[in-house]
Design an enzyme around this catalytic site. Structure first.
Site, mmCIF file in Angstrom:
data_model
loop_
_atom_site.group_PDB
_atom_site.id
_atom_site.type_symbol
_atom_site.label_atom_id
_atom_site.label_comp_id
_atom_site.label_asym_id
_atom_site.label_seq_id
_atom_site.Cartn_x
_atom_site.Cartn_y
_atom_site.Cartn_z
ATOM 1 N N LYS A 1 0.824 -1.206 0.000
ATOM 2 C CA LYS A 1 0.000 0.000 0.000
ATOM 3 C C LYS A 1 0.859 1.257 0.000
ATOM 4 C CE LYS A 1 0.965 1.056 4.464
ATOM 5 N NZ LYS A 1 1.617 2.304 4.958
ATOM 6 N N ASP B 1 -2.429 -1.801 9.725
ATOM 7 C CA ASP B 1 -2.469 -1.891 8.268
ATOM 8 C C ASP B 1 -3.042 -3.213 7.754
ATOM 9 O OD1 ASP B 1 -1.421 0.631 7.934
ATOM 10 O OD2 ASP B 1 0.647 -0.046 7.689
#
Length: 308
Positions: free
Chosen positions: A17, A145
């Site tokens: 990401k 995350d």
């Protein structure tokens, strides 16, 4: 649950990401920070294979430096598998074979992607069928995350970053990422940010972090030029202070035509936004000519998924 096996081996792919926007609030009593982030999953993937075993074991390989990745119970993917087994009452184990492409300790969530992939793989291997909502609950226990690595796409994260809301992103956004040979510790970067803020006494503790609406508007419009004007990462100052050489690389990328350059997450990976695929390829070539490892990726892409 049934002891019947759905498969002898399950392959799951999960993306790294980028934080397109990352605002960090003041440190809380428990030592953590509230944040507001615009996440985008990009086409740099971790691959995890899960197979039946009497115990919980893991092997790690890949195209990136894996020296800092534990191959025992400290590995986040192993922790994910154990957590799922505990949740469903599974008494066996699993062997995880992780092939890494996301830079280690690079601010792109590679370890979180491994954990998300392990949850999806073990859920399929053990026929748990927990469903998305339950997997997200487990993911949130593993790290801020991990839920986004499950979800993928583009999202706004608040709280510790794990309270996710999908965000609309039109079209695709092209990035060139430049990893570093040596990682940065996320806790170290946060601690250094606190130190820098204490020196300047900027009153950040009183603010509730939020994503700039202009970032969300640029994503909805599919407009990389507008996005470049509003990207921000509060951890960047601390990361550059700890690793001053990254400033030179940012300047090289911006001179080479990037719309914007920034530290990815806690760093030290750098991400450069390009206007389109062709511009990204040109930027990649120019950065490579400067002696840098440069990877062209795009987003948004899907979260952790079983590969047929």
């Amino acid at each position: 649950m049934s002891e019947a096996y759905a498969s002898e081996r399950v392959h799951v792919r999960a993306p790294g990401k980028l934080n397109l926007f990352f605002e960090v609030g003041g440190v809380q009593e428990d030592g953590y920070h509230d944040v507001a982030s615009a996440y985008q999953a990009v086409s740099l993937y971790e691959n995890v294979w899960a197979s039946h075993s009497d115990d919980f074991t893991v092997t790690v390989s890949g195209a990136v430096d894996i020296d800092g990745v534990p191959a025992d119970d400290r590995n986040l993917a192993v922790r994910a598998a154990r957590l799922l087994a505990q949740r469903i009452g599974y008494r066996g184990g699993v062997h995880l074979d992780i092939v890494k492409s996301v830079p280690v300790a690079g601010g792109m969530g590679g370890g979180s992607a491994d954990a998300a992939a392990a949850l999806v793989a073990c859920d399929a291997l053990w026929r748990a069928d927990l469903g998305t909502a339950e997997l997200h609950k487990l993911a949130a226990r593993l790290g801020a995350d991990v839920p986004f690595a499950l979800m993928g796409g583009t999202a706004v994260g608040t709280g510790r970053g794990d309270q996710l809301s999908p965000a609309l992103a039109k079209g695709r956004f092209d990035w060139v990422v430049v990893p570093s040979e040596e990682g940065l510790s996320t806790p170290e970067v946060y601690a250094h940010l606190d130190t820098l803020r204490a020196q300047h006494d900027n009153g950040v503790d009183a603010r509730v972090p939020e994503v700039d609406p202009a970032v969300l508007q640029a994503l909805r419009a599919g407009d990389p030029v507008a996005l470049a004007e509003h990207t921000r990462n509060d951890l960047q100052t601390a990361a550059l202070s700890l690793r001053p050489g990254l400033r030179d690389v940012l300047e090289i990328g911006e001179r080479a035509g990037a719309l914007a350059g920034m530290v990815s997450g806690s760093g030290p990976t750098l991400a450069f936004l390009a206007g389109d695929p062709e511009s990204a390829l040109e930027l990649q070539v120019m950065l490579s000519a400067a002696g840098l490892k440069a990877l062209h990726v795009h987003g948004p892409v899907a979260g952790a998924r079983v590969v047929a």
